[in-house]
Enzyme design. Structure first.
Site, PDB file in Angstrom:
ATOM      1  NE  ARG A  78      -1.562  -2.576   2.489  1.00  0.00           N
ATOM      2  CZ  ARG A  78      -1.949  -3.912   2.260  1.00  0.00           C
ATOM      3  NH1 ARG A  78      -2.609  -3.809   2.245  1.00  0.00           N
ATOM      4  NH2 ARG A  78      -1.251  -4.856   2.606  1.00  0.00           N
ATOM      5  CB  THR A  79       3.430   2.774   3.178  1.00  0.00           C
ATOM      6  OG1 THR A  79       2.555   2.363   3.403  1.00  0.00           O
ATOM      7  CG2 THR A  79       3.663   3.799   2.654  1.00  0.00           C
ATOM      8  NE  ARG A 128       6.821   0.187   5.238  1.00  0.00           N
ATOM      9  CZ  ARG A 128       5.576   0.272   4.734  1.00  0.00           C
ATOM     10  NH1 ARG A 128       5.807  -0.834   5.160  1.00  0.00           N
ATOM     11  NH2 ARG A 128       4.855   1.290   5.771  1.00  0.00           N
TER      12      ARG A 128
HETATM   13  N1   CP Z   1      -0.386  -0.288   5.777  1.00  0.00           N
HETATM   14  C1   CP Z   1       0.263  -0.409   5.360  1.00  0.00           C
HETATM   15  O1   CP Z   1       1.817   0.423   5.968  1.00  0.00           O
HETATM   16  O2   CP Z   1       0.663  -1.195   4.624  1.00  0.00           O
HETATM   17  P1   CP Z   1       1.834  -1.764   3.901  1.00  0.00           P
HETATM   18  O3   CP Z   1       3.073  -2.613   4.384  1.00  0.00           O
HETATM   19  O4   CP Z   1       1.532  -2.421   2.467  1.00  0.00           O
HETATM   20  O5   CP Z   1       2.577  -0.354   2.357  1.00  0.00           O
END
Ligand code: CP
Length: 337
Positions: A78-79, A128
């Protein structure tokens, strides 16, 4: 590098305490550095961007000539996808780096990776990393604005902002809402960012889960805690957290078993009140912390949360790279739209 022992990273944690609009570059490292007016401005910008995405041609020229680097040293769907799309919708040049397949595989340090990426003179680096403090560390070693896309169990500020946006869109005012955050709070950066963000905007927060997964003393932030799953009943919104098995140290028994966790703490229709909204940051473990029927129900806001991620991350990128009060920002956006 281990999560809490790396002395090269921990000292720069202080940087997150710098005011986001102070002298020099602005970063988004922690919700703790935001004022209520910052959140109001960002959510307002996100709403404006949502309007522009209803058009046939969704791309805006706003960040043409700017460069955004997405550096993801930990898995993400998502991010990473929403930051990439957000930058592209704003016409920025985008470069995406993942730990796997990069020189990190060959043992390159975070400092050398930061210096390498910084050599391209990017405007924004989205980071991240499994290690707490990594985004602040990158901010200290490059000339870019840095956005924390999740660092260990510390912070995930854009997740909290997109959750606030989703709540405002679905329920109107956040002030006075009662949100129950359920599950593995101990390992959750989403919980930390959301507690701060919800309290900042005037919501009431109750943390619900097994004692081993609720950090001692966390009520000092201003939230309530309960070890009784029945405490989710009075809440307007039930925010379910993923059981983060990858962050649970081997050998430590936070819960007797996942099966028992599900039996005692899993969010099912039987434990919810009619009309309660349900949120989850994803990825979800269907049948573990949340019943599949709850995740797919009309009251679930999980898909809306993903949609909100795009416009909120557009707002964050835009806000970091522009100056001036929100009204001027929005007027400028309307001009280019
Ligand atoms: N909610 C979230 O951070 O999802 P991801 O790990 O898929 O980015």
């Amino acid at each position: 590098m281990t999560e809490d022992k790396d002395t090269r990273v921990r000292p720069v944690l202080r940087q997150e305490l710098l005011p986001p609009h102070g002298a020099g570059r602005r970063h988004l490292i922690s919700i703790a550095a935001l004022e209520r007016e910052d959140v109001v401005r960002l959510l307002g910008l996100a709403r404006t961007f949502a309007g522009t995405l209803e058009r046939d041609v969704k791309k805006l020229p706003t960040l043409r000539g700017r460069t955004v680097v997405n550096a993801f040293f930990e898995s993400s769907t998502r991010t990473s996808s929403s930051f990439e799309l957000a930058a592209k919708r704003l016409s920025a040049d985008v470069m995406s780096i993942k730990a796997s397949g990069s020189a990190v595989d060959k043992g390159e340090s975070l400092k050398d990776t930061a210096l390498t990426l910084g050599a391209y003179d990017p405007d924004v680096i989205v980071v991240r990393h499994p290690q707490i403090g990594a985004p602040a560390f990158v901010a200290a070693h490059t000339g870019a604005h840095v956005v924390n896309a999740g660092d260990g169990k510390h912070q995930h500020p854009t997740q909290a902002l997109l959750d606030l946006y989703t709540l405002e869109e679905e329920l109107g005012e956040i002030e006075g809402l009662h949100v129950a955050i359920v599950g593995d709070v101990l390992h959750s950066r989403v919980a930390r960012s959301n507690i701060q963000a919800l309290l900042l905007m005037g919501a009431r927060v109750t943390l619900v889960g097994p004692p081993a997964l609720i950090p001692r003393g966390i009520e000092a932030l201003g939230c309530d805690i309960s070890y009784d799953i029945g405490s989710i009943q009075p809440a307007d919104v039930v925010y379910v957290l993923r059981m983060q098995r990858e962050r649970m140290l081997e050998g430590a028994n936070f819960v007797p078993s996942l099966r028992e966790y599900t039996a005692r703490w899993g969010v099912t229709h039987a434990r919810l009140r009619a009309g309660q909204k349900v949120m989850h940051p994803g990825p979800i473990n269907r049948g573990v912390e949340i019943d599949a029927a709850v995740a797919d129900a009309a009251e679930s806001l999980i898909e809306q949360q993903v949609r909100s991620g795009l416009v909120v991350r557009m707002a964050v990128l835009y806000d970091l790279l522009t100056r001036g009060p929100a009204t001027a920002d929005i007027a400028m956006l309307k001009e280019v739209a």
